[in-house]
Scaffold this active site. Sequence first.
Site, PDB file in Angstrom:
ATOM      1  N   HIS A   1       5.854   7.187   6.341  1.00 22.63           N
ATOM      2  CA  HIS A   1       5.390   6.602   5.086  1.00 22.63           C
ATOM      3  C   HIS A   1       4.672   7.650   4.253  1.00 22.63           C
ATOM      4  CE1 HIS A   1       2.045   5.876   7.988  1.00 22.63           C
ATOM      5  NE2 HIS A   1       1.328   6.320   6.977  1.00 22.63           N
TER       6      HIS A   1
ATOM      7  N   THR B   1      -5.937   5.514  10.167  1.00 27.72           N
ATOM      8  CA  THR B   1      -6.717   5.676   8.939  1.00 27.72           C
ATOM      9  C   THR B   1      -6.962   4.347   8.231  1.00 27.72           C
ATOM     10  OG1 THR B   1      -4.783   6.124   7.569  1.00 27.72           O
ATOM     11  CG2 THR B   1      -5.848   8.016   8.632  1.00 27.72           C
TER      12      THR B   1
ATOM     13  N   HIS C   1       0.815  -1.211   0.000  1.00 21.19           N
ATOM     14  CA  HIS C   1       0.000   0.000   0.000  1.00 21.19           C
ATOM     15  C   HIS C   1       0.848   1.259   0.000  1.00 21.19           C
ATOM     16  CE1 HIS C   1      -3.478  -2.485   0.719  1.00 21.19           C
ATOM     17  NE2 HIS C   1      -2.927  -2.988   1.800  1.00 21.19           N
TER      18      HIS C   1
END
Length: 211
Positions: free
Chosen positions: A77, A161, A52
Site C-alpha cells: 500500500h 503504524t 486511508h
Amino acid sequence: MLLALALPAHAGLCESGRQQSPVDIVAPQRHTMPTLRFDYRAGPARVQHDGHTVRLRVAAGSRLLIGGQPYALQQLHFHLPGGDRLRGEDFPMAMHLLHKSRSGQLLALVLWFRLGAEHPALARLLPELPAQGEAERRLALDAAALLPGERGYFAYTGSLTAPPCTEGVQWLLAQQPQTLSAAQLQRLASLIAPNARAPQPLNGRAVRESL
Ligand SMILES: [Zn+2]
C-alpha cells in the site's frame, strides 16, 4: 501499517510503546547482514481503497528470503508522505510491502520515492487504482518491478503504524530511493489524503545498515 488518525484515550501502545514506527534514520550502524533474495511472482492482485490508502492484496506465491528464511508477500500500500525518514528527509511517497513468516512474524519492507523521473512500473499501476468508494478491482501485478536495483537495506524493530500499534514488527527499508514524476505523485494525491504517522522516538533502538 497505516496511520493513526483519531486515537482513543485508551490507545495503549500507540502512546506508551517504546518501539514504535515510523522513525527517522539518522545514525545507522553498519553490519554484515543477511542478503535479501526476492522471489516475487507476477500475478493477480485485488486492489481496494480503504478510505486511508489504496491496498493491493497479492496472490500467494511471492516471497522474500532473508538468509534462507521465507516471508510471504501479502499486501502492499501507499503512504503520502513516506513516514520513515532518512537523516531528516521526508520522502513524498513510500510503499509498504507487508510480509509474514510461517511462524507469524510480520515484516514490512519500505520503498522510498523522491520526485524525479517517472517510475515505469507505477506508470502501469497508477491508472488502475480505485478512488475512495469505488468497488474492489482485480489487476495484474509485477511486484518485482517496484523494487530498486540495489539490495542494500536498513533494519530496525518497530510496530504497526496504526492502532493497535502492535510491536515486534521487523522493518526493512531499501537504502536506494526511487523516483516518481510530479504527475504520478499528483495522481496518488488525488486518491489518498496525507496518511503517514509522524516519526517516533528510537528510545535506544539501533538501526542497522547492511554493508
Ligand atoms: Zn503502511
